[in-house]
Design an enzyme around this catalytic site. Structure first.
Site, short mmCIF file in Angstrom:
data_model
loop_
_atom_site.label_atom_id
_atom_site.label_comp_id
_atom_site.label_asym_id
_atom_site.label_seq_id
_atom_site.Cartn_x
_atom_site.Cartn_y
_atom_site.Cartn_z
N LYS A 22 -16.35 6.82 -1.84
CA LYS A 22 -15.27 5.91 -1.94
C LYS A 22 -14.88 5.07 -1.05
CE LYS A 22 -10.65 7.83 -0.93
NZ LYS A 22 -10.05 6.91 -0.13
N ASN A 23 -14.87 5.64 0.27
CA ASN A 23 -14.63 4.84 1.51
C ASN A 23 -15.53 3.77 1.81
OD1 ASN A 23 -12.21 6.51 1.69
ND2 ASN A 23 -12.89 7.47 3.41
N ARG A 94 -4.06 2.84 -0.06
CA ARG A 94 -3.86 2.08 1.11
C ARG A 94 -4.94 1.25 1.27
NH1 ARG A 94 -1.72 2.58 6.37
NH2 ARG A 94 -3.61 2.05 7.97
N CYS A 118 -2.30 8.15 0.50
CA CYS A 118 -1.75 9.40 0.41
C CYS A 118 -0.45 9.70 1.37
CB CYS A 118 -3.08 10.31 0.89
SG CYS A 118 -4.30 10.48 -0.21
N ARG A 123 1.18 6.38 8.84
CA ARG A 123 0.05 5.37 8.55
C ARG A 123 0.60 3.89 8.80
NH1 ARG A 123 -3.98 7.75 4.11
NH2 ARG A 123 -5.42 6.88 5.48
N PRO A 124 0.87 3.38 10.08
CA PRO A 124 1.32 2.10 10.34
C PRO A 124 0.18 1.25 10.47
CG PRO A 124 1.25 3.44 12.33
CD PRO A 124 0.85 4.47 11.18
N ASP A 126 -0.18 -1.69 12.45
CA ASP A 126 0.13 -2.73 13.31
C ASP A 126 -1.06 -3.13 13.97
OD1 ASP A 126 0.00 0.34 14.04
OD2 ASP A 126 0.28 -0.28 16.04
N ASP A 307 -10.73 13.90 6.88
CA ASP A 307 -10.86 14.25 5.38
C ASP A 307 -11.52 15.70 4.83
OD1 ASP A 307 -9.57 11.88 5.02
OD2 ASP A 307 -11.40 10.48 4.44
N ARG A 400 -8.39 10.37 -7.36
CA ARG A 400 -8.59 9.15 -6.58
C ARG A 400 -9.82 8.91 -6.03
NH1 ARG A 400 -4.86 8.79 -2.22
NH2 ARG A 400 -6.33 7.32 -1.70
C1 UD1 Z 1 -9.81 5.55 6.42
C2 UD1 Z 1 -10.23 6.29 5.41
C3 UD1 Z 1 -9.43 7.84 5.18
C4 UD1 Z 1 -9.81 8.64 6.72
C5 UD1 Z 1 -9.60 7.52 8.01
C6 UD1 Z 1 -9.89 8.20 9.11
C7 UD1 Z 1 -10.61 4.63 3.70
C8 UD1 Z 1 -10.16 4.07 2.72
N1 UD1 Z 1 -9.82 5.58 4.18
O1 UD1 Z 1 -8.26 5.51 6.69
O2 UD1 Z 1 -10.04 8.50 4.18
O3 UD1 Z 1 -9.15 9.66 6.75
O4 UD1 Z 1 -10.02 6.30 7.76
O5 UD1 Z 1 -11.29 8.61 9.17
O6 UD1 Z 1 -11.53 4.22 4.37
N2 UD1 Z 1 -3.35 3.80 12.76
C9 UD1 Z 1 -2.24 2.95 13.45
N3 UD1 Z 1 -2.30 1.82 13.38
C10 UD1 Z 1 -2.95 0.95 12.30
C11 UD1 Z 1 -4.11 1.58 11.75
C12 UD1 Z 1 -4.11 3.18 11.99
O7 UD1 Z 1 -1.80 3.55 14.20
O8 UD1 Z 1 -2.83 -0.29 12.30
C13 UD1 Z 1 -3.58 5.11 12.91
C14 UD1 Z 1 -3.29 5.91 11.51
O9 UD1 Z 1 -1.74 6.03 11.19
C15 UD1 Z 1 -3.83 7.27 11.93
C16 UD1 Z 1 -5.33 6.74 12.71
O10 UD1 Z 1 -4.77 5.40 13.22
O11 UD1 Z 1 -3.05 8.13 12.59
C17 UD1 Z 1 -6.46 6.54 11.83
O12 UD1 Z 1 -6.30 5.51 10.74
P1 UD1 Z 1 -7.44 4.60 10.16
O13 UD1 Z 1 -8.73 4.96 10.97
O14 UD1 Z 1 -7.06 3.22 10.35
O15 UD1 Z 1 -7.63 5.20 9.02
P2 UD1 Z 1 -7.59 4.53 7.75
O16 UD1 Z 1 -8.41 3.16 7.65
O17 UD1 Z 1 -6.32 4.37 7.00
#
Ligand code: UD1
Length: 419
Positions: A22-23, A94, A118, A123-124, A126, A307, A400
């Site tokens: 998926k990812n 997302r 989810c 999940r910001p 920024d 995950d 999903r």
């Molecule tokens: C992706 C995966 C998800 C997996 C995660 C971590 C997809 C579709 N999803 O999610 O299944 O659990 O990687 O391996 O590929 N964060 C911030 N600011 C940002 C972005 C992220 O603070 O702008 C924080 C998030 O809140 C979280 C952490 O960084 O605590 C990890 O997020 P991130 O690596 O971005 O995960 P996703 O890409 O959302």
């Protein structure tokens, strides 16, 4: 599928083939927006999030359809629609956020509802905004709608303070279309990021440092559609792997990407599993009863994936001894504990990020409800281990990410149906 019924407590036996990731699929589908001509994606899973991405691409004017073996995507006719996307598609997933980098790369602008996903923490976004901002993208937000505009998208030297998977993917997608080169320091190294880089390289992009935390992208090369096989899903493979360790028995997970699962296999061994790998996949034999693994930390790749944390919770719940699990990536990822407790698991929240699991020798089937994707799959896994019948509601979350969770478990000898 509304509900899954499972009658558990028998050792697993048999083999099943692991679906495409998926990812990996989602950012690669988004990347098709940047290519000329047709792309054929093989092993693209039939899951809700992928279907939502198809709808999003179609609403942008791309042609997306399935043949027997592949998904064909042609973005020749893509047009920027000033209107934002249908809210259900975007707030429900997302990963539609991946389209941000791809839309900016293709159209120089994007409009998205603030992305959902989810229920596992705030999940910001920024980091996405900061990195793309440094590449010349200007953002504004009006009533929960994000507007992005880049009059001049340019390469930059970027430093990610945390290796966010999504932010890394968005930077890569924007960088291949930008003018000039981009260096991204502190990039995520997850296999799905690597797959995106390999796909884009096959299309004609020039990316160096693939698989490392420092990526260098030459912007502005023309990209052409290609044929690409999506890698197998390491999280789905890990789900069945831990189910077998909890339930006992022996199974073969065909195509399981064990090369990307080093830490997962190490945890399996600590539980007492016997493991063999070969070019066809992963063989696992569960112990009579797993033994507790001490303390487990989730971490960014190559650390233990967040995950699979819920599934470890399930296996630890039936292991002999105490296991501590510390979640370092997302907050609120222990929500599933409540439902597991109703099945007899002894799980205590020590602080916001840590739980203590005291193994019990049995879980008992009962009606439970999925509230998010990975926790939902873990409830099905708990049903596979439990005595009696478990009925899992909220299956739309599981759909999903899992193409055929019931059929897969049936091939592994489980009495399970979805209706
Ligand atoms: C992706 C995966 C998800 C997996 C995660 C971590 C997809 C579709 N999803 O999610 O299944 O659990 O990687 O391996 O590929 N964060 C911030 N600011 C940002 C972005 C992220 O603070 O702008 C924080 C998030 O809140 C979280 C952490 O960084 O605590 C990890 O997020 P991130 O690596 O971005 O995960 P996703 O890409 O959302």
């Amino acid at each position: 599928m509304d509900r899954i019924h499972v009658v558990g407590n028998i050792p697993l036996q048999g083999k099943c083939k692991i679906q495409g990731s998926k990812n990996a699929s989602l950012p690669i589908l988004a990347a098709c927006l940047l290519t000329e001509g047709t792309t054929g994606l093989y092993r693209c899973p039939r899951i809700r999030d992928v279907q939502s991405m198809f709808s999003l691409l179609q609403s942008l004017g791309c042609s997306v359809f399935r043949t027997k073996d592949a998904v064909m995507v042609d973005s020749t006719g893509a047009l920027f629609c000033g209107d934002r996307f249908c809210s259900v598609e975007v707030t429900g997933m997302r990963s539609s956020l991946c389209l941000l980098g791809a839309m900016i790369g293709r159209f120089g602008r994007a409009v998205l509802d603030y992305p959902g996903g989810c229920v596992i923490g705030a999940r910001p976004i920024d980091l996405h905004l900061k990195m793309l901002g440094e590449m010349g993208v200007v953002f504004s937000e009006e009533e929960g709608v994000l507007h992005a505009c880049a009059k001049h998208l340019r390469g930059a030297r970027l430093v990610l303070p945390f290796p966010s998977v999504g932010a890394t993917e968005n930077v890569i997608l924007a960088a291949v279309a930008a003018e000039g080169d981009t260096t991204l320091i502190g990039a995520a190294r997850e296999p799905e990021v690597t797959a995106l880089c390999h796909f884009l390289s096959d299309c004609g992009a020039k990316i160096e440092g693939i698989g490392t935390d420092c990526l260098h992208v030459e912007g502005g090369h023309r990209l052409f559609g290609t044929d690409y096989a999506i890698p197998a899903d390491r999280i789905v493979a890990g789900t069945y792997f831990f189910a077998c360790i909890g339930a006992g028995g022996q199974i073969f997970l065909e195509d399981a990407p064990w090369q990307e699962m080093e830490n997962v296999l190490a945890v399996g061994k600590a539980f007492g599993a016997k493991i063999c790998t070969n070019h066809r996949g992963l063989y696992v034999q569960g112990p009579d009863r797993p033994k507790a693994i001490g303390t487990l930390f989730t971490d960014v790749y190559p650390g233990f994936p967040t995950d699979l944390q819920s599934m470890v919770l399930v296996t630890a719940a039936v292991a002999e001894g105490e296991t501590r699990i510390r979640e370092q990536i997302f907050e609120n990822r222990f929500q599933v504990s409540e439902e597991l407790q109703r099945m007899g698991a002894d799980i205590r929240l020590l602080d916001e990020k840590t739980v203590l699991v005291r193994g019990t020798d049995r879980l008992t089937g009962t009606p439970v409800r999925a509230r998010e994707l990975r926790g939902g799959a873990a409830l099905v896994g708990a049903g596979v281990l439990a005595r009696g019948e478990t009925v899992v509601g909220g299956c739309e979350f599981i759909e999903r990410g899992y193409e055929r969770i019931c059929a897969d478990y049936r091939e592994l000898g489980v009495r399970i149906t979805g209706a």
